[in-house]
Design a protein around this motif. Structure first.
Motif, mmCIF file in Angstrom:
data_model
loop_
_atom_site.group_PDB
_atom_site.id
_atom_site.type_symbol
_atom_site.label_atom_id
_atom_site.label_comp_id
_atom_site.label_asym_id
_atom_site.label_seq_id
_atom_site.Cartn_x
_atom_site.Cartn_y
_atom_site.Cartn_z
ATOM 1 N N ARG A 129 54.514 45.429 84.421
ATOM 2 C CA ARG A 129 55.372 44.562 83.619
ATOM 3 C C ARG A 129 55.403 45.034 82.172
ATOM 4 N N HIS A 130 56.594 45.020 81.611
ATOM 5 C CA HIS A 130 56.803 45.327 80.195
ATOM 6 C C HIS A 130 56.189 46.668 79.792
ATOM 7 N N LEU A 131 56.349 47.682 80.629
ATOM 8 C CA LEU A 131 55.892 49.023 80.260
ATOM 9 C C LEU A 131 56.840 49.552 79.190
ATOM 10 N N ALA A 132 56.323 49.746 77.988
ATOM 11 C CA ALA A 132 57.164 50.115 76.851
ATOM 12 C C ALA A 132 57.813 51.475 77.071
ATOM 13 N N PRO A 133 59.044 51.659 76.586
ATOM 14 C CA PRO A 133 59.711 52.961 76.719
ATOM 15 C C PRO A 133 58.887 54.108 76.157
ATOM 16 N N ARG A 134 58.162 53.867 75.073
ATOM 17 C CA ARG A 134 57.349 54.941 74.493
ATOM 18 C C ARG A 134 56.250 55.369 75.466
ATOM 19 N N LEU A 141 63.678 51.950 72.427
ATOM 20 C CA LEU A 141 63.499 53.291 71.876
ATOM 21 C C LEU A 141 62.024 53.679 71.906
ATOM 22 N N PRO A 142 61.718 54.977 71.982
ATOM 23 C CA PRO A 142 60.325 55.426 71.939
ATOM 24 C C PRO A 142 59.785 55.388 70.505
ATOM 25 N N VAL A 143 59.402 54.202 70.075
ATOM 26 C CA VAL A 143 58.916 53.992 68.713
ATOM 27 C C VAL A 143 57.523 53.393 68.783
ATOM 28 N N GLY A 144 56.601 53.896 67.956
ATOM 29 C CA GLY A 144 55.272 53.313 67.895
ATOM 30 C C GLY A 144 54.203 54.203 68.503
ATOM 31 N N LEU A 145 53.010 53.619 68.656
ATOM 32 C CA LEU A 145 51.812 54.359 69.068
ATOM 33 C C LEU A 145 51.540 54.201 70.561
ATOM 34 N N VAL A 146 51.206 55.323 71.219
ATOM 35 C CA VAL A 146 50.754 55.320 72.609
ATOM 36 C C VAL A 146 49.337 55.884 72.633
ATOM 37 N N HIS A 162 60.790 63.286 68.923
ATOM 38 C CA HIS A 162 60.782 61.828 68.708
ATOM 39 C C HIS A 162 59.883 61.520 67.503
ATOM 40 N N PRO A 163 60.401 61.689 66.289
ATOM 41 C CA PRO A 163 59.565 61.584 65.088
ATOM 42 C C PRO A 163 58.969 60.198 64.842
ATOM 43 N N ARG A 164 59.488 59.158 65.485
ATOM 44 C CA ARG A 164 58.940 57.816 65.281
ATOM 45 C C ARG A 164 57.909 57.453 66.357
ATOM 46 N N LEU A 165 57.607 58.408 67.213
ATOM 47 C CA LEU A 165 56.597 58.222 68.256
ATOM 48 C C LEU A 165 55.263 58.785 67.771
ATOM 49 N N LYS A 166 54.173 58.098 68.104
ATOM 50 C CA LYS A 166 52.831 58.589 67.822
ATOM 51 C C LYS A 166 52.016 58.554 69.107
ATOM 52 N N VAL A 167 51.198 59.592 69.326
ATOM 53 C CA VAL A 167 50.328 59.643 70.504
ATOM 54 C C VAL A 167 48.905 59.886 70.041
#
Length: 326
Positions: free
Chosen positions: A274-279, A89-94, A117-122
């Protein structure tokens, strides 16, 4: 020995009250379960259970180990749940490294993504210095021009242009130059970024040519130049991404539209596939989609000039932004 796995078996033996129940649950033999408990006893040098043919009960040492094991297993479970969720899921900070020019373009558009996406931060890390992605903890960055660092993965976003723009009030007072040569008779706002900042390059019939300009306002920050142009003071030469919204709204108009500036490659770069996060992938895809929509909107704008008349001021798709397939 898999310590975490064996501690998990210990906890389940206590919870179920028997080796056989855990064996069925884990699809192991009773002997295998008993062997793992024995390994724990050997590792810590203590006896964990009082065993009889009818009853299984913890020793005092077993009670101590059980009390210590449960929070450890709960913590591991929490880690797996959190990282497992972030892997799908797109969760966390980018953290995104952007230039001053592109920061305004993104700042006006990213809120719509964050609402969905309220749990996403940029976090935009703004600066025209080429930052080290690893050192600055960036997930990816937008960079202008060719990328020479072979260690980076490059995703081409398109080719942008620098364009000459002015406020309608300036055009009303001073008129519009019909060729770059006439810039010498106009007030120009210079983005002072080094030697020859006052030489603006346009593509003419002879190819790229430089034309020297002058004016009373200079700044080493593109935002300051942009704001000065919006006041109607003079003509500015800015990146198409930065002025697109002003051209669409009419706050600024394009001048010298028959003389495009040289193309500048815009890239999204990141350290590894490798391991590029969905967010991270979501934010990268969002930026590319914004570029695609801009191109579609620009191409849909008709040229309303009557035959023999000067073309009306409009954003021109082929010279403002030319996205490439990714």
């Amino acid at each position: 020995m898999d310590l975490l796995g064996t501690l998990g078996i210990l906890v389940r033996v206590v919870e179920t009250g028997s080796f056989s129940a855990v064996a069925r649950e884990r699809k192991l033999s009773i002997a295998a379960v008993a062997r793992q408990v024995s390994q724990l006893e050997d590792r810590f040098g203590v006896r964990l259970f009082h065993r009889t043919t009818r009853k299984l009960s913890l020793t005092d040492d077993g009670q101590i180990l059980l009390g210590l094991a449960r929070p450890v297993l709960d913590g591991v479970e929490g880690i797996e749940a959190a990282l497992g969720q972030q892997s799908t899921l797109p969760v966390g900070l980018v953290r995104v490294g952007v230039t001053v020019t592109t920061s305004r373009f993104l700042s006006l558009r990213l809120p719509s993504l964050l609402i969905d996406h309220p749990r996403l931060k940029v976090e935009l890390v703004v600066g025209d210095r080429l930052s080290d992605l690893i050192e600055d903890r960036l997930d990816f960055a937008m960079r202008i021009g060719e990328i020479s660092d072979a260690s980076l993965v490059v995703r081409r976003s398109g080719t942008a242009m620098r364009v000459a723009v002015a406020a309608p009030s300036y055009i009303k007072r001073h008129g519009e130059p019909s060729s770059p040569v006439e810039l010498a008779n106009h007030i120009c706002i210079v983005h002072d970024i080094g030697p020859d900042s006052d030489v603006w390059t346009f593509v003419t019939q002879k190819g790229p040519e430089g034309f020297r300009v002058s004016g009373g306002f200079l700044a080493n920050d593109a935002r300051a130049v942009h704001l000065a142009a919006r006041t109607g003071y003079g003509i500015a030469y800015l990146g198409s991404l930065e002025v697109f919204d002003d051209l669409r709204s009419g706050t600024l108009v394009r001048v010298l539209s028959d003389f495009p500036g040289p193309g500048i490659q815009i890239n999204l770069v990141y350290p590894s596939r490798r391991h590029l996060a969905p967010r991270t992938r979501l934010v990268m895809d969002f930026i590319w989609e914004q570029v695609r929509q801009i191109r579609a909107e620009l191409e849909a704008v008709p040229d309303q000039s009557a035959p023999g008349q000067h073309r009306e001021h409009r954003a021109d798709a082929q010279s403002l932004f030319l996205p490439e397939s990714l």
